[in-house]
Design a protein around this motif. Structure first.
Motif, PDB file in Angstrom:
ATOM      1  N   ALA A 127     -28.541  13.722  -0.163  1.00  0.00           N
ATOM      2  CA  ALA A 127     -30.327  13.826  -0.048  1.00  0.00           C
ATOM      3  C   ALA A 127     -30.440  12.430   0.772  1.00  0.00           C
ATOM      4  O   ALA A 127     -30.087  11.518   0.685  1.00  0.00           O
ATOM      5  CB  ALA A 127     -30.978  13.456  -1.463  1.00  0.00           C
ATOM      6  N   VAL A 128     -31.223  13.013   1.911  1.00  0.00           N
ATOM      7  CA  VAL A 128     -31.752  12.200   3.046  1.00  0.00           C
ATOM      8  C   VAL A 128     -33.158  12.191   3.162  1.00  0.00           C
ATOM      9  O   VAL A 128     -33.664  13.207   3.179  1.00  0.00           O
ATOM     10  CB  VAL A 128     -30.881  12.500   4.174  1.00  0.00           C
ATOM     11  CG1 VAL A 128     -31.457  11.371   5.359  1.00  0.00           C
ATOM     12  CG2 VAL A 128     -29.492  12.395   4.084  1.00  0.00           C
ATOM     13  N   SER A 157     -23.168  19.243   4.927  1.00  0.00           N
ATOM     14  CA  SER A 157     -24.104  18.869   3.597  1.00  0.00           C
ATOM     15  C   SER A 157     -23.154  18.579   2.629  1.00  0.00           C
ATOM     16  O   SER A 157     -22.062  19.231   2.525  1.00  0.00           O
ATOM     17  CB  SER A 157     -25.319  19.897   3.266  1.00  0.00           C
ATOM     18  OG  SER A 157     -25.499  19.738   2.038  1.00  0.00           O
ATOM     19  N   TYR A 158     -23.651  17.565   1.688  1.00  0.00           N
ATOM     20  CA  TYR A 158     -23.021  17.730   0.236  1.00  0.00           C
ATOM     21  C   TYR A 158     -22.839  19.062  -0.262  1.00  0.00           C
ATOM     22  O   TYR A 158     -21.823  19.552  -1.036  1.00  0.00           O
ATOM     23  CB  TYR A 158     -24.190  16.988  -0.532  1.00  0.00           C
ATOM     24  CG  TYR A 158     -24.250  16.644  -1.969  1.00  0.00           C
ATOM     25  CD1 TYR A 158     -23.487  15.594  -2.311  1.00  0.00           C
ATOM     26  CD2 TYR A 158     -24.580  17.867  -2.795  1.00  0.00           C
ATOM     27  CE1 TYR A 158     -23.418  15.397  -3.954  1.00  0.00           C
ATOM     28  CE2 TYR A 158     -24.508  17.555  -4.434  1.00  0.00           C
ATOM     29  CZ  TYR A 158     -23.969  16.404  -4.676  1.00  0.00           C
ATOM     30  OH  TYR A 158     -23.792  16.477  -6.094  1.00  0.00           O
ATOM     31  N   GLY A 211     -30.813   8.642   0.716  1.00  0.00           N
ATOM     32  CA  GLY A 211     -30.248   8.170   1.852  1.00  0.00           C
ATOM     33  C   GLY A 211     -31.177   7.874   3.148  1.00  0.00           C
ATOM     34  O   GLY A 211     -32.351   8.521   2.745  1.00  0.00           O
ATOM     35  N   ARG A 212     -31.177   7.157   3.990  1.00  0.00           N
ATOM     36  CA  ARG A 212     -31.826   7.293   5.254  1.00  0.00           C
ATOM     37  C   ARG A 212     -31.135   7.792   6.410  1.00  0.00           C
ATOM     38  O   ARG A 212     -30.075   7.945   6.617  1.00  0.00           O
ATOM     39  CB  ARG A 212     -31.893   5.584   5.498  1.00  0.00           C
ATOM     40  CG  ARG A 212     -32.481   4.570   4.282  1.00  0.00           C
ATOM     41  CD  ARG A 212     -33.755   5.110   3.999  1.00  0.00           C
ATOM     42  NE  ARG A 212     -34.158   4.129   2.620  1.00  0.00           N
ATOM     43  CZ  ARG A 212     -34.811   4.822   1.465  1.00  0.00           C
ATOM     44  NH1 ARG A 212     -35.206   5.968   1.613  1.00  0.00           N
ATOM     45  NH2 ARG A 212     -35.075   3.950   0.717  1.00  0.00           N
ATOM     46  N   GLY A 225     -37.007   6.851  -6.820  1.00  0.00           N
ATOM     47  CA  GLY A 225     -36.812   6.852  -8.399  1.00  0.00           C
ATOM     48  C   GLY A 225     -36.098   7.941  -8.844  1.00  0.00           C
ATOM     49  O   GLY A 225     -35.287   7.956  -9.971  1.00  0.00           O
ATOM     50  N   LEU A 226     -36.367   9.222  -8.404  1.00  0.00           N
ATOM     51  CA  LEU A 226     -35.707  10.388  -8.631  1.00  0.00           C
ATOM     52  C   LEU A 226     -34.206  10.306  -8.668  1.00  0.00           C
ATOM     53  O   LEU A 226     -33.309  10.502  -9.395  1.00  0.00           O
ATOM     54  CB  LEU A 226     -36.201  11.479  -7.971  1.00  0.00           C
ATOM     55  CG  LEU A 226     -35.406  12.900  -8.038  1.00  0.00           C
ATOM     56  CD1 LEU A 226     -35.536  13.472  -9.299  1.00  0.00           C
ATOM     57  CD2 LEU A 226     -36.009  13.931  -6.962  1.00  0.00           C
ATOM     58  N   TYR A 227     -33.780   9.484  -7.248  1.00  0.00           N
ATOM     59  CA  TYR A 227     -32.542   9.581  -6.913  1.00  0.00           C
ATOM     60  C   TYR A 227     -31.536   8.566  -7.913  1.00  0.00           C
ATOM     61  O   TYR A 227     -30.422   8.407  -7.855  1.00  0.00           O
ATOM     62  CB  TYR A 227     -32.088   9.657  -5.547  1.00  0.00           C
ATOM     63  CG  TYR A 227     -32.329  11.093  -5.106  1.00  0.00           C
ATOM     64  CD1 TYR A 227     -31.520  12.031  -5.152  1.00  0.00           C
ATOM     65  CD2 TYR A 227     -33.635  11.389  -4.524  1.00  0.00           C
ATOM     66  CE1 TYR A 227     -31.604  13.061  -4.597  1.00  0.00           C
ATOM     67  CE2 TYR A 227     -33.670  12.609  -3.909  1.00  0.00           C
ATOM     68  CZ  TYR A 227     -32.656  13.687  -4.067  1.00  0.00           C
ATOM     69  OH  TYR A 227     -32.987  14.825  -3.594  1.00  0.00           O
TER      70      TYR A 227
END
Ligand code: NAD
Length: 256
Positions: free
Chosen positions: A180-181, A135-136, A218-219, A206-208
Protein backbone atom coordinates in the motif's frame (compact mmCIF):
# COMPACT_ATOMS: atom_id res chain seq x y z
CA UNK A 1 27.02 13.24 -11.81
CA UNK A 2 23.42 12.05 -11.85
CA UNK A 3 22.68 8.35 -12.05
CA UNK A 4 20.64 8.88 -15.23
CA UNK A 5 22.81 11.46 -16.98
CA UNK A 6 22.30 11.34 -20.75
CA UNK A 7 19.35 8.98 -20.57
CA UNK A 8 15.87 9.59 -21.93
CA UNK A 9 13.07 7.96 -19.94
CA UNK A 10 9.33 7.75 -20.62
CA UNK A 11 7.14 7.40 -17.51
CA UNK A 12 3.44 6.59 -17.90
CA UNK A 13 0.81 7.69 -15.40
CA UNK A 14 3.23 10.47 -14.47
CA UNK A 15 0.76 13.27 -13.73
CA UNK A 16 0.43 12.28 -10.09
CA UNK A 17 1.29 9.64 -7.49
CA UNK A 18 4.19 7.27 -7.97
CA UNK A 19 4.68 8.19 -11.62
CA UNK A 20 4.99 11.86 -10.73
CA UNK A 21 7.61 11.07 -8.08
CA UNK A 22 9.49 8.85 -10.53
CA UNK A 23 9.52 11.64 -13.12
CA UNK A 24 10.75 14.15 -10.53
CA UNK A 25 13.49 11.87 -9.19
CA UNK A 26 14.65 10.78 -12.64
CA UNK A 27 14.91 14.42 -13.74
CA UNK A 28 16.92 15.23 -10.58
CA UNK A 29 19.25 12.36 -11.52
CA UNK A 30 19.95 13.87 -14.92
CA UNK A 31 17.43 12.10 -17.15
CA UNK A 32 15.47 13.84 -19.85
CA UNK A 33 11.99 12.71 -18.93
CA UNK A 34 8.84 12.34 -21.01
CA UNK A 35 5.74 12.24 -18.82
CA UNK A 36 2.69 10.49 -20.25
CA UNK A 37 -0.82 10.47 -18.83
CA UNK A 38 -4.46 11.17 -19.56
CA UNK A 39 -4.56 13.98 -16.96
CA UNK A 40 -3.19 16.59 -19.35
CA UNK A 41 -3.38 19.74 -17.23
CA UNK A 42 -1.69 18.16 -14.25
CA UNK A 43 0.88 16.28 -16.35
CA UNK A 44 1.82 19.41 -18.26
CA UNK A 45 2.23 21.37 -15.02
CA UNK A 46 4.58 18.76 -13.52
CA UNK A 47 6.56 18.54 -16.77
CA UNK A 48 6.98 22.29 -16.92
CA UNK A 49 8.10 22.45 -13.29
CA UNK A 50 10.84 19.84 -13.77
CA UNK A 51 11.92 20.88 -17.28
CA UNK A 52 10.51 17.77 -18.96
CA UNK A 53 8.11 16.98 -21.83
CA UNK A 54 4.50 15.90 -21.51
CA UNK A 55 2.56 13.74 -23.97
CA UNK A 56 -1.07 12.73 -23.81
CA UNK A 57 -1.17 8.93 -23.78
CA UNK A 58 -3.93 6.53 -22.92
CA UNK A 59 -1.77 3.43 -22.40
CA UNK A 60 -4.52 1.15 -23.70
CA UNK A 61 -4.45 2.89 -27.12
CA UNK A 62 -2.14 1.28 -29.65
CA UNK A 63 -1.82 4.39 -31.85
CA UNK A 64 -1.18 6.60 -28.85
CA UNK A 65 1.96 4.61 -28.06
CA UNK A 66 3.34 5.13 -31.56
CA UNK A 67 2.82 8.89 -31.17
CA UNK A 68 4.36 8.97 -27.69
CA UNK A 69 7.51 7.14 -28.79
CA UNK A 70 7.81 9.44 -31.78
CA UNK A 71 7.40 12.50 -29.54
CA UNK A 72 10.16 11.27 -27.21
CA UNK A 73 12.58 10.50 -30.03
CA UNK A 74 11.77 13.75 -31.88
CA UNK A 75 12.36 15.75 -28.70
CA UNK A 76 15.49 14.04 -27.41
CA UNK A 77 16.84 11.90 -30.26
CA UNK A 78 16.68 8.59 -28.38
CA UNK A 79 14.94 6.58 -25.70
CA UNK A 80 16.72 4.58 -23.02
CA UNK A 81 14.11 3.86 -20.40
CA UNK A 82 10.44 3.11 -19.90
CA UNK A 83 8.53 3.01 -16.65
CA UNK A 84 5.15 1.37 -17.24
CA UNK A 85 3.46 2.90 -14.22
CA UNK A 86 -0.10 3.84 -15.27
CA UNK A 87 -2.73 1.74 -13.56
CA UNK A 88 -6.28 1.66 -12.26
CA UNK A 89 -7.97 -0.24 -9.42
CA UNK A 90 -11.56 -1.38 -9.00
CA UNK A 91 -13.00 -3.02 -5.87
CA UNK A 92 -15.37 -5.93 -6.39
CA UNK A 93 -15.63 -9.61 -5.55
CA UNK A 94 -15.04 -11.79 -8.59
CA UNK A 95 -18.63 -13.02 -8.72
CA UNK A 96 -19.91 -9.43 -8.71
CA UNK A 97 -17.44 -8.08 -11.29
CA UNK A 98 -19.11 -7.18 -14.61
CA UNK A 99 -17.10 -8.25 -17.65
CA UNK A 100 -16.89 -4.63 -18.77
CA UNK A 101 -15.22 -3.64 -15.49
CA UNK A 102 -12.80 -6.58 -15.64
CA UNK A 103 -11.83 -5.68 -19.20
CA UNK A 104 -11.37 -2.00 -18.31
CA UNK A 105 -8.78 -2.95 -15.70
CA UNK A 106 -7.10 -5.40 -18.11
CA UNK A 107 -6.99 -2.74 -20.83
CA UNK A 108 -5.09 -0.21 -18.75
CA UNK A 109 -2.93 -2.36 -16.49
CA UNK A 110 -2.09 -5.37 -18.64
CA UNK A 111 -2.63 -4.30 -22.25
CA UNK A 112 -1.04 -0.93 -21.43
CA UNK A 113 2.10 -2.67 -20.16
CA UNK A 114 2.22 -4.99 -23.18
CA UNK A 115 1.75 -2.15 -25.66
CA UNK A 116 4.42 -0.12 -23.86
CA UNK A 117 7.01 -2.86 -24.13
CA UNK A 118 6.06 -3.55 -27.75
CA UNK A 119 6.16 0.10 -28.80
CA UNK A 120 9.24 1.23 -26.90
CA UNK A 121 11.65 -1.72 -27.04
CA UNK A 122 12.27 -1.55 -30.83
CA UNK A 123 13.03 2.18 -30.57
CA UNK A 124 15.10 1.81 -27.42
CA UNK A 125 18.87 2.07 -27.35
CA UNK A 126 20.72 -1.15 -26.52
CA UNK A 127 21.39 -1.23 -22.79
CA UNK A 128 18.03 0.33 -22.00
CA UNK A 129 15.75 -0.46 -19.08
CA UNK A 130 12.07 -1.21 -18.61
CA UNK A 131 10.40 -1.09 -15.20
CA UNK A 132 6.87 -2.46 -15.01
CA UNK A 133 4.66 -1.52 -12.10
CA UNK A 134 3.06 -4.64 -10.69
CA UNK A 135 1.93 -4.85 -7.07
CA UNK A 136 1.93 -6.80 -3.84
CA UNK A 137 -1.16 -8.37 -5.44
CA UNK A 138 1.06 -9.75 -8.23
CA UNK A 139 2.55 -12.22 -5.78
CA UNK A 140 -0.33 -12.97 -3.41
CA UNK A 141 -4.10 -12.79 -3.37
CA UNK A 142 -6.24 -10.01 -1.95
CA UNK A 143 -10.01 -10.28 -1.66
CA UNK A 144 -12.14 -7.79 -3.61
CA UNK A 145 -9.46 -6.81 -6.15
CA UNK A 146 -9.65 -9.85 -8.47
CA UNK A 147 -9.42 -8.03 -11.79
CA UNK A 148 -6.57 -5.88 -10.52
CA UNK A 149 -4.65 -8.82 -9.02
CA UNK A 150 -5.05 -10.81 -12.25
CA UNK A 151 -3.51 -7.99 -14.28
CA UNK A 152 -0.68 -7.50 -11.82
CA UNK A 153 0.16 -11.23 -11.92
CA UNK A 154 0.13 -10.94 -15.73
CA UNK A 155 2.60 -8.06 -15.57
CA UNK A 156 5.13 -10.37 -13.92
CA UNK A 157 4.70 -12.80 -16.82
CA UNK A 158 5.26 -10.01 -19.31
CA UNK A 159 8.30 -8.85 -17.33
CA UNK A 160 9.97 -12.27 -17.36
CA UNK A 161 9.30 -12.94 -21.04
CA UNK A 162 10.43 -9.45 -22.09
CA UNK A 163 13.61 -9.87 -20.02
CA UNK A 164 14.41 -13.10 -21.87
CA UNK A 165 13.60 -11.70 -25.29
CA UNK A 166 15.49 -8.40 -24.89
CA UNK A 167 18.56 -9.53 -22.95
CA UNK A 168 20.62 -10.00 -26.12
CA UNK A 169 20.41 -6.22 -26.60
CA UNK A 170 21.37 -5.55 -22.99
CA UNK A 171 17.86 -4.29 -22.27
CA UNK A 172 16.87 -5.18 -18.71
CA UNK A 173 13.24 -5.61 -17.67
CA UNK A 174 12.14 -5.73 -14.04
CA UNK A 175 9.00 -5.14 -12.01
CA UNK A 176 8.24 -3.23 -8.83
CA UNK A 177 5.61 -4.73 -6.53
CA UNK A 178 4.47 -2.06 -4.08
CA UNK A 179 2.29 -2.83 -1.08
CA UNK A 180 0.00 0.00 0.00
CA UNK A 181 1.34 3.40 -1.05
CA UNK A 182 -0.07 6.75 -0.03
CA UNK A 183 -1.34 8.01 -3.39
CA UNK A 184 -4.85 8.72 -4.66
CA UNK A 185 -5.23 5.02 -5.42
CA UNK A 186 -4.99 3.92 -1.77
CA UNK A 187 -5.94 7.27 -0.30
CA UNK A 188 -8.72 8.79 -2.47
CA UNK A 189 -9.02 11.68 -0.01
CA UNK A 190 -5.94 13.04 -1.77
CA UNK A 191 -8.28 13.99 -4.62
CA UNK A 192 -10.63 15.90 -2.31
CA UNK A 193 -9.59 19.58 -2.29
CA UNK A 194 -11.23 20.02 1.12
CA UNK A 195 -9.40 17.12 2.80
CA UNK A 196 -6.11 17.60 4.63
CA UNK A 197 -3.68 15.12 3.01
CA UNK A 198 -1.50 15.00 6.14
CA UNK A 199 -4.47 14.06 8.26
CA UNK A 200 -5.66 11.32 5.88
CA UNK A 201 -2.10 9.98 5.68
CA UNK A 202 -1.94 9.76 9.48
CA UNK A 203 -5.26 7.90 9.49
CA UNK A 204 -3.89 5.43 6.92
CA UNK A 205 -0.72 4.94 8.94
CA UNK A 206 -3.01 3.98 11.83
CA UNK A 207 -4.70 1.35 9.68
CA UNK A 208 -1.45 -0.05 8.30
CA UNK A 209 0.22 -0.09 11.73
CA UNK A 210 -1.81 -3.24 12.38
CA UNK A 211 -1.16 -4.81 8.96
CA UNK A 212 2.40 -3.93 8.00
CA UNK A 213 5.49 -4.81 10.08
CA UNK A 214 7.13 -1.42 9.44
CA UNK A 215 3.97 0.13 10.85
CA UNK A 216 2.92 2.59 8.16
CA UNK A 217 1.78 2.98 4.57
CA UNK A 218 4.50 3.41 1.93
CA UNK A 219 5.41 6.70 0.25
CA UNK A 220 5.47 7.31 -3.50
CA UNK A 221 9.03 8.63 -3.16
CA UNK A 222 10.15 5.24 -1.80
CA UNK A 223 8.81 3.42 -4.86
CA UNK A 224 10.45 6.05 -7.08
CA UNK A 225 13.83 5.23 -5.51
CA UNK A 226 13.35 1.54 -6.33
CA UNK A 227 12.38 2.40 -9.92
CA UNK A 228 15.51 4.54 -10.13
CA UNK A 229 17.69 1.66 -8.90
CA UNK A 230 16.21 -0.59 -11.60
CA UNK A 231 16.67 2.09 -14.28
CA UNK A 232 20.35 2.84 -13.67
CA UNK A 233 23.71 1.05 -13.63
CA UNK A 234 23.36 0.14 -9.94
CA UNK A 235 21.19 -2.80 -11.07
CA UNK A 236 23.35 -3.72 -14.09
CA UNK A 237 23.19 -7.52 -13.50
CA UNK A 238 19.50 -7.74 -12.63
CA UNK A 239 16.76 -8.61 -15.10
CA UNK A 240 13.45 -10.45 -15.17
CA UNK A 241 12.73 -9.99 -11.47
CA UNK A 242 9.89 -8.74 -9.27
CA UNK A 243 10.90 -6.41 -6.41
CA UNK A 244 8.49 -6.26 -3.50
CA UNK A 245 8.41 -2.95 -1.61
CA UNK A 246 5.79 -3.34 1.09
CA UNK A 247 7.14 -2.57 4.56
CA UNK A 248 7.34 -6.30 5.27
CA UNK A 249 3.65 -7.02 4.65
CA UNK A 250 4.41 -10.18 2.67
CA UNK A 251 6.99 -11.49 5.13
CA UNK A 252 4.36 -13.36 7.10
CA UNK A 253 1.97 -12.95 9.98
CA UNK A 254 2.50 -12.30 13.67
CA UNK A 255 0.30 -14.33 15.98
CA UNK A 256 1.60 -13.26 19.39
P1 NAD B 1 -2.60 7.12 -8.91
O1 NAD B 1 -4.03 6.79 -9.15
O2 NAD B 1 -2.28 8.33 -8.11
O3 NAD B 1 -1.81 7.27 -10.29
C1 NAD B 1 -2.13 6.54 -11.43
C2 NAD B 1 -1.81 7.40 -12.64
O4 NAD B 1 -2.08 6.62 -13.82
C3 NAD B 1 -2.69 8.66 -12.71
O5 NAD B 1 -1.91 9.78 -13.02
C4 NAD B 1 -3.67 8.32 -13.81
O6 NAD B 1 -4.18 9.45 -14.51
C5 NAD B 1 -2.81 7.45 -14.71
N1 NAD B 1 -3.62 6.64 -15.62
C6 NAD B 1 -4.75 5.94 -15.33
N2 NAD B 1 -5.23 5.36 -16.44
C7 NAD B 1 -4.40 5.73 -17.44
C8 NAD B 1 -4.35 5.44 -18.83
N3 NAD B 1 -5.31 4.69 -19.43
N4 NAD B 1 -3.34 5.93 -19.57
C9 NAD B 1 -2.40 6.70 -18.99
N5 NAD B 1 -2.38 7.02 -17.68
C10 NAD B 1 -3.37 6.52 -16.93
O7 NAD B 1 -2.00 5.82 -8.23
P2 NAD B 1 -0.49 5.34 -8.00
O8 NAD B 1 -0.43 4.67 -6.69
O9 NAD B 1 0.49 6.40 -8.27
O10 NAD B 1 -0.40 4.20 -9.10
C11 NAD B 1 0.76 3.99 -9.89
C12 NAD B 1 0.94 2.51 -10.15
O11 NAD B 1 1.25 1.86 -8.92
C13 NAD B 1 -0.29 1.80 -10.70
O12 NAD B 1 0.10 0.86 -11.69
C14 NAD B 1 -0.83 1.06 -9.50
O13 NAD B 1 -1.59 -0.07 -9.86
C15 NAD B 1 0.45 0.70 -8.79
N6 NAD B 1 0.31 0.38 -7.37
C16 NAD B 1 -0.23 1.28 -6.50
C17 NAD B 1 -0.34 0.95 -5.15
C18 NAD B 1 -0.91 1.91 -4.13
O14 NAD B 1 -1.22 1.47 -3.01
N7 NAD B 1 -1.05 3.17 -4.42
C19 NAD B 1 0.11 -0.30 -4.71
C20 NAD B 1 0.65 -1.19 -5.63
C21 NAD B 1 0.75 -0.83 -6.96
Amino acid sequence: MGRLDGRVVLVTGAARGQGEQEARLFAEEGARVVLADVLDERGEAVAEEIGARYVHLDVGEEDGWRDAVRAAVDAYGRIDGLVNNAGILRFNTLVDTPLEEFMRVVRVNQVGCFLGIRAVAPAMADGGTIVNTASYTAVTGMAAVGAYAATKHAILGLTRVAALELAHRGIRVNAVCPGAVDTAMSNPARLDPDADPEETSRALDGLYRRLVPLGRIGRAEEVARLALFLSCEDSSYITGQPFVIDGGWLAGVTVV
